[in-house]
Design a protein around this motif. Structure first.
Motif, mmCIF file in Angstrom:
data_model
loop_
_atom_site.group_PDB
_atom_site.id
_atom_site.type_symbol
_atom_site.label_atom_id
_atom_site.label_comp_id
_atom_site.label_asym_id
_atom_site.label_seq_id
_atom_site.Cartn_x
_atom_site.Cartn_y
_atom_site.Cartn_z
ATOM 1 N N HIS A 1 0.868 -1.180 0.000
ATOM 2 C CA HIS A 1 0.000 0.000 0.000
ATOM 3 C C HIS A 1 0.906 1.232 0.000
ATOM 4 N N PHE A 2 1.449 1.566 -1.162
ATOM 5 C CA PHE A 2 2.520 2.564 -1.264
ATOM 6 C C PHE A 2 2.030 3.982 -0.999
ATOM 7 N N ASN A 3 2.865 4.715 -0.257
ATOM 8 C CA ASN A 3 2.688 6.144 -0.023
ATOM 9 C C ASN A 3 4.091 6.729 0.061
ATOM 10 N N MET A 4 4.449 7.607 -0.863
ATOM 11 C CA MET A 4 5.812 8.123 -0.978
ATOM 12 C C MET A 4 6.279 8.813 0.305
ATOM 13 N N ALA A 5 5.456 9.685 0.872
ATOM 14 C CA ALA A 5 5.855 10.427 2.068
ATOM 15 C C ALA A 5 6.094 9.480 3.246
ATOM 16 N N SER A 6 5.203 8.527 3.424
ATOM 17 C CA SER A 6 5.363 7.572 4.524
ATOM 18 C C SER A 6 6.577 6.678 4.317
ATOM 19 N N MET A 7 6.804 6.264 3.079
ATOM 20 C CA MET A 7 7.967 5.417 2.788
ATOM 21 C C MET A 7 9.257 6.171 3.095
ATOM 22 N N ALA A 8 9.347 7.426 2.671
ATOM 23 C CA ALA A 8 10.545 8.228 2.938
ATOM 24 C C ALA A 8 10.767 8.372 4.436
ATOM 25 N N LEU A 9 9.698 8.661 5.171
ATOM 26 C CA LEU A 9 9.796 8.813 6.629
ATOM 27 C C LEU A 9 10.293 7.530 7.281
ATOM 28 N N GLU A 10 9.737 6.403 6.887
ATOM 29 C CA GLU A 10 10.112 5.132 7.518
ATOM 30 C C GLU A 10 11.534 4.709 7.172
ATOM 31 N N ILE A 11 11.988 5.017 5.973
ATOM 32 C CA ILE A 11 13.377 4.702 5.615
ATOM 33 C C ILE A 11 14.333 5.514 6.480
ATOM 34 N N VAL A 12 14.052 6.801 6.631
ATOM 35 C CA VAL A 12 14.896 7.651 7.482
ATOM 36 C C VAL A 12 14.812 7.183 8.927
ATOM 37 N N TRP A 13 13.605 6.858 9.399
ATOM 38 C CA TRP A 13 13.411 6.392 10.777
ATOM 39 C C TRP A 13 14.218 5.114 11.021
ATOM 40 N N ALA A 14 14.185 4.192 10.065
ATOM 41 C CA ALA A 14 14.928 2.943 10.199
ATOM 42 C C ALA A 14 16.432 3.191 10.222
ATOM 43 N N MET A 15 16.911 4.114 9.398
ATOM 44 C CA MET A 15 18.349 4.423 9.376
ATOM 45 C C MET A 15 18.791 5.035 10.707
ATOM 46 N N ILE A 16 17.993 5.928 11.257
ATOM 47 C CA ILE A 16 18.325 6.539 12.549
ATOM 48 C C ILE A 16 18.316 5.478 13.638
ATOM 49 N N ALA A 17 17.323 4.612 13.635
ATOM 50 C CA ALA A 17 17.246 3.547 14.641
ATOM 51 C C ALA A 17 18.422 2.581 14.508
ATOM 52 N N LEU A 18 18.805 2.258 13.279
ATOM 53 C CA LEU A 18 19.950 1.364 13.065
ATOM 54 C C LEU A 18 21.234 2.012 13.572
ATOM 55 N N PHE A 19 21.423 3.293 13.277
ATOM 56 C CA PHE A 19 22.587 4.017 13.784
ATOM 57 C C PHE A 19 22.593 4.027 15.318
ATOM 58 N N GLY A 20 21.430 4.281 15.916
ATOM 59 C CA GLY A 20 21.330 4.283 17.382
ATOM 60 C C GLY A 20 21.614 2.918 17.983
ATOM 61 N N LEU A 21 21.150 1.880 17.307
ATOM 62 C CA LEU A 21 21.381 0.519 17.791
ATOM 63 C C LEU A 21 22.859 0.161 17.720
ATOM 64 N N ILE A 22 23.503 0.492 16.635
ATOM 65 C CA ILE A 22 24.947 0.239 16.497
ATOM 66 C C ILE A 22 25.721 1.012 17.554
ATOM 67 N N THR A 23 25.358 2.263 17.752
ATOM 68 C CA THR A 23 26.024 3.085 18.775
ATOM 69 C C THR A 23 25.835 2.490 20.166
ATOM 70 N N ALA A 24 24.627 2.044 20.482
ATOM 71 C CA ALA A 24 24.346 1.457 21.800
ATOM 72 C C ALA A 24 25.142 0.177 22.000
ATOM 73 N N TRP A 25 25.271 -0.657 20.957
ATOM 74 C CA TRP A 25 26.043 -1.897 21.089
ATOM 75 C C TRP A 25 27.531 -1.594 21.260
ATOM 76 N N ARG A 26 28.023 -0.606 20.564
ATOM 77 C CA ARG A 26 29.446 -0.245 20.684
ATOM 78 C C ARG A 26 29.775 0.286 22.068
ATOM 79 N N LYS A 27 28.881 1.038 22.663
ATOM 80 C CA LYS A 27 29.113 1.586 24.005
ATOM 81 C C LYS A 27 29.139 0.504 25.064
ATOM 82 N N ARG A 28 28.363 -0.562 24.851
ATOM 83 C CA ARG A 28 28.320 -1.644 25.827
ATOM 84 C C ARG A 28 29.454 -2.642 25.642
ATOM 85 N N ALA A 29 30.013 -2.697 24.440
ATOM 86 C CA ALA A 29 31.050 -3.708 24.145
ATOM 87 C C ALA A 29 32.376 -3.360 24.774
#
Length: 81
Positions: A53-81
């Motif tokens: 169910h494509f929506n360009m604005a929502s897709m763009a938002l979710e891609i950016v949201w996923a990238m930010i979350a992935l960056f945050g997750l990597i950062t959190a794992w590095r701080k604990r390691a």
């Protein structure tokens, strides 16, 4: 709106992101792994839903949201390691 699998997946993804947001507001001490993981999985579920169910604005938002979350997750794992 029809209640089909992509909509159910999208709703569950939205729920995960709302849960993460609520958690960030009530947690005494944030678990950034949990917070970012919930956001990442939620965003990926919404992206999957949006491929049907494509929506360009929502897709763009979710891609950016996923990238930010992935960056945050990597950062959190590095701080604990």
């Amino acid at each position: 709106m029809t209640i089909d699998l992509p909509n159910i997946v999208g709703l569950l993804g939205s729920a995960l992101m709302v849960i993460a947001y609520g958690y960030s507001n009530i947690a005494r001490q944030m678990n950034f792994r949990l917070f970012n993981l919930l956001n990442l999985v939620g965003a990926l579920m919404l992206i999957a839903s949006l491929t049907v169910h494509f929506n360009m604005a929502s897709m763009a938002l979710e891609i950016v949201w996923a990238m930010i979350a992935l960056f945050g997750l990597i950062t959190a794992w590095r701080k604990r390691a």
